[in-house]
Design a protein around this motif. Structure first.
Motif, PDB file in Angstrom:
ATOM      1  N   ALA A  28      12.669  11.364  -4.218  1.00 33.28           N
ATOM      2  CA  ALA A  28      11.402  11.098  -5.451  1.00 33.28           C
ATOM      3  C   ALA A  28      12.119  10.196  -6.223  1.00 33.28           C
ATOM      4  N   GLU A  29      13.367   9.694  -6.658  1.00 35.47           N
ATOM      5  CA  GLU A  29      13.935   8.659  -6.888  1.00 35.47           C
ATOM      6  C   GLU A  29      13.508   7.456  -6.572  1.00 35.47           C
ATOM      7  N   GLU A  30      12.452   7.459  -5.092  1.00 37.66           N
ATOM      8  CA  GLU A  30      12.089   6.677  -4.402  1.00 37.66           C
ATOM      9  C   GLU A  30      10.630   6.024  -4.725  1.00 37.66           C
ATOM     10  N   ASN A  31      10.461   7.615  -5.131  1.00 34.84           N
ATOM     11  CA  ASN A  31       8.807   7.698  -5.334  1.00 34.84           C
ATOM     12  C   ASN A  31       8.262   7.657  -6.287  1.00 34.84           C
ATOM     13  N   SER A  32       8.829   7.990  -7.213  1.00 35.35           N
ATOM     14  CA  SER A  32       7.686   8.959  -8.705  1.00 35.35           C
ATOM     15  C   SER A  32       8.903   7.976  -9.605  1.00 35.35           C
ATOM     16  N   THR A  33       8.898   6.794  -9.577  1.00 34.26           N
ATOM     17  CA  THR A  33      10.048   5.734 -11.029  1.00 34.26           C
ATOM     18  C   THR A  33       9.288   3.970 -11.097  1.00 34.26           C
ATOM     19  N   VAL A  34       8.483   3.980 -11.574  1.00 34.33           N
ATOM     20  CA  VAL A  34       7.958   2.416 -12.570  1.00 34.33           C
ATOM     21  C   VAL A  34       8.876   1.646 -11.397  1.00 34.33           C
ATOM     22  N   SER A  35       9.635   1.808 -11.648  1.00 33.98           N
ATOM     23  CA  SER A  35      11.021   0.567 -11.233  1.00 33.98           C
ATOM     24  C   SER A  35      11.100   0.471  -9.952  1.00 33.98           C
ATOM     25  N   ASN A  36      11.356   0.991  -8.919  1.00 33.77           N
ATOM     26  CA  ASN A  36      11.217   1.337  -7.932  1.00 33.77           C
ATOM     27  C   ASN A  36      10.170   1.162  -6.859  1.00 33.77           C
ATOM     28  N   LEU A  37       8.370   1.898  -7.336  1.00 34.14           N
ATOM     29  CA  LEU A  37       7.959   1.451  -6.788  1.00 34.14           C
ATOM     30  C   LEU A  37       6.931   0.093  -6.410  1.00 34.14           C
ATOM     31  N   LEU A  38       7.527  -0.428  -7.673  1.00 36.51           N
ATOM     32  CA  LEU A  38       7.169  -2.499  -7.999  1.00 36.51           C
ATOM     33  C   LEU A  38       8.116  -2.807  -6.871  1.00 36.51           C
ATOM     34  N   HIS A  61       0.654  -1.150   0.057  1.00 33.57           N
ATOM     35  CA  HIS A  61       0.019   0.078   0.119  1.00 33.57           C
ATOM     36  C   HIS A  61       0.932   1.221  -0.275  1.00 33.57           C
ATOM     37  N   ILE A  62       1.838   1.123   0.430  1.00 30.69           N
ATOM     38  CA  ILE A  62       3.010   2.370   0.816  1.00 30.69           C
ATOM     39  C   ILE A  62       3.057   2.930  -1.021  1.00 30.69           C
ATOM     40  N   ILE A  63       3.020   2.188  -1.760  1.00 25.98           N
ATOM     41  CA  ILE A  63       3.432   2.798  -4.118  1.00 25.98           C
ATOM     42  C   ILE A  63       2.033   3.529  -3.735  1.00 25.98           C
ATOM     43  N   HIS A  64       0.837   3.831  -2.829  1.00 28.31           N
ATOM     44  CA  HIS A  64       0.014   5.077  -3.172  1.00 28.31           C
ATOM     45  C   HIS A  64      -0.083   6.230  -2.176  1.00 28.31           C
ATOM     46  N   HIS A  65       0.789   5.663  -0.728  1.00 29.24           N
ATOM     47  CA  HIS A  65       1.040   6.927  -0.137  1.00 29.24           C
ATOM     48  C   HIS A  65       2.171   7.398  -0.979  1.00 29.24           C
ATOM     49  N   ALA A  66       2.850   7.312  -0.785  1.00 30.88           N
ATOM     50  CA  ALA A  66       4.513   8.020  -1.360  1.00 30.88           C
ATOM     51  C   ALA A  66       3.961   8.958  -2.694  1.00 30.88           C
ATOM     52  N   THR A 123      -6.406  13.514  -9.251  1.00 36.51           N
ATOM     53  CA  THR A 123      -7.178  12.352  -9.220  1.00 36.51           C
ATOM     54  C   THR A 123      -6.312  11.176 -10.502  1.00 36.51           C
ATOM     55  N   THR A 124      -5.373  11.427 -10.665  1.00 33.27           N
ATOM     56  CA  THR A 124      -4.527  10.128 -10.917  1.00 33.27           C
ATOM     57  C   THR A 124      -4.357   9.241  -9.444  1.00 33.27           C
ATOM     58  N   THR A 125      -3.838   9.255  -8.632  1.00 38.96           N
ATOM     59  CA  THR A 125      -3.350   8.943  -7.262  1.00 38.96           C
ATOM     60  C   THR A 125      -4.388   7.885  -7.181  1.00 38.96           C
ATOM     61  N   ALA A 126      -6.123   7.719  -7.612  1.00 40.90           N
ATOM     62  CA  ALA A 126      -6.862   7.218  -7.083  1.00 40.90           C
ATOM     63  C   ALA A 126      -6.471   5.669  -7.732  1.00 40.90           C
ATOM     64  N   ASN A 127      -6.307   5.519  -8.833  1.00 38.05           N
ATOM     65  CA  ASN A 127      -6.000   4.340  -9.036  1.00 38.05           C
ATOM     66  C   ASN A 127      -4.445   3.623  -8.966  1.00 38.05           C
ATOM     67  N   ARG A 128      -3.296   4.512  -8.666  1.00 45.38           N
ATOM     68  CA  ARG A 128      -2.226   4.418  -8.213  1.00 45.38           C
ATOM     69  C   ARG A 128      -2.351   2.938  -7.205  1.00 45.38           C
ATOM     70  N   HIS A 129      -1.667   1.650  -7.249  1.00 43.86           N
ATOM     71  CA  HIS A 129      -2.528   0.408  -6.349  1.00 43.86           C
ATOM     72  C   HIS A 129      -0.839  -0.435  -6.989  1.00 43.86           C
ATOM     73  N   HIS A 130       0.123  -1.421  -5.932  1.00 42.35           N
ATOM     74  CA  HIS A 130       1.239  -1.754  -6.697  1.00 42.35           C
ATOM     75  C   HIS A 130      -0.008  -3.337  -7.220  1.00 42.35           C
ATOM     76  N   PRO A 131       0.537  -3.893  -8.189  1.00 40.13           N
ATOM     77  CA  PRO A 131      -0.451  -5.188  -8.436  1.00 40.13           C
ATOM     78  C   PRO A 131      -0.715  -6.060  -7.462  1.00 40.13           C
ATOM     79  N   GLY A 132      -0.260  -6.646  -6.964  1.00 41.53           N
ATOM     80  CA  GLY A 132       0.432  -7.370  -5.153  1.00 41.53           C
ATOM     81  C   GLY A 132      -1.235  -6.363  -4.343  1.00 41.53           C
TER      82      GLY A 132
END
Length: 284
Positions: free
Chosen positions: A256-266, A128-133, A139-148
């Protein structure tokens, strides 16, 4: 009028996938325009780049849920055929009563409870951290959820269907409202105080949900609701905070490099766990 709801039952009972997609895309575009015109925060950031990251996770959510949709259909069909679930305790209820009761139960179990548990259980919180990061909540944050997390939420939605015994027309109605309300309450807008005070008695507003995205506890662990605000008010998790004092993100992942790059968020769920600092745990 409340009793003449056959049209609603017919429409959501057989809603085409194209219409469901239109609700998702239309909601994003509508609130994107609104927040661009009357933003709460005038972010100094690359809006399209930020949206690109969040759209990636929107697509992963779709890819996870689409092939599993048959489980929701099977669960609902089984519950209805076997008169299983709360809605079947009182048979032949008017459609409007079924709709209200079904939406309340689905929102409580499938959204509020799922959200609350993800904040309480460390292994679930990691996803769930991915959403909060997100440090630029819109409005685009609404669907920001890790596949898990999408799988976790899907499991709770299935459980909610079985507990409620909701037929598919209520399930699709719930999912449609859930998408639009989530986009609404994440949008970078703020309602006038008088309007928010009135609307938030029943529905989750941007003013209310923004508090949940403040970067430190105890605010992070509050206002879990998605559609109805009554659950946070009932369970004592409702909090308020001056909108101008809100700082988005999560204190454990502020770079920023931790919370705004897809690779690290995954990868975040599988990285070393970081606890909130004692200082931030005590902030109010």
């Amino acid at each position: 009028m409340l009793q003449d709801m056959q049209w609603l039952v017919d429409y959501f009972g057989q809603i085409p996938s194209s219409h469901r997609s239109a609700i998702l895309v239309g909601g994003i575009l509508f609130f994107w325009i609104i927040e661009g015109t009357w933003p709460l925060f005038g972010y100094q950031y690359q809006k399209w780049k930020h949206a690109g990251v969040n759209f990636f996770f929107t697509l992963t959510t779709i890819f996870v849920n689409f092939p599993l949709a048959f489980i929701l259909v099977k669960s609902s069909t089984w519950a209805v055929d076997n008169n299983f679930g709360i809605l079947h305790i009182f048979p032949n209820l008017p459609y409007w009563v079924q709709a209200v009761a079904g939406l309340l139960i689905l929102d409580l179990v499938g959204a509020w409870t799922a959200h609350w548990i993800q904040h309480q259980v460390k292994v679930l919180w990691r996803f769930h951290i991915i959403h909060h990061a997100d440090q630029h909540v819109d409005t685009t944050t609404a669907n920001r959820h890790h596949p898990g997390e999408s799988l976790i939420r899907f499991a709770f939605t299935t459980l909610a269907i079985l507990i409620s015994g909701a037929p598919m027309w209520i399930v699709f109605l719930y999912q449609s409202l859930s998408v639009v309300l989530s986009q609404f309450n994440h949008a970078n807008i703020v309602l006038p105080r008088w309007l928010d005070k009135f609307v938030s008695l029943v529905l989750v507003t941007p003013n209310m949900h923004h508090v949940h995205h403040h970067y430190v506890q105890p605010f992070t662990d509050s206002n879990y609701g998605n559609i109805f605000s009554i659950w946070d008010r009932t369970f004592g998790t409702f909090k308020t905070l001056d909108q101008q004092k809100i700082i988005y993100g999560i204190d454990t992942h502020l770079k920023a490099e931790e919370n705004s790059t897809v690779s690290n968020l995954l990868q975040i769920p599988f990285q070393k766990y970081r606890s909130a600092t004692a200082e931030n745990l005590g902030k109010k």
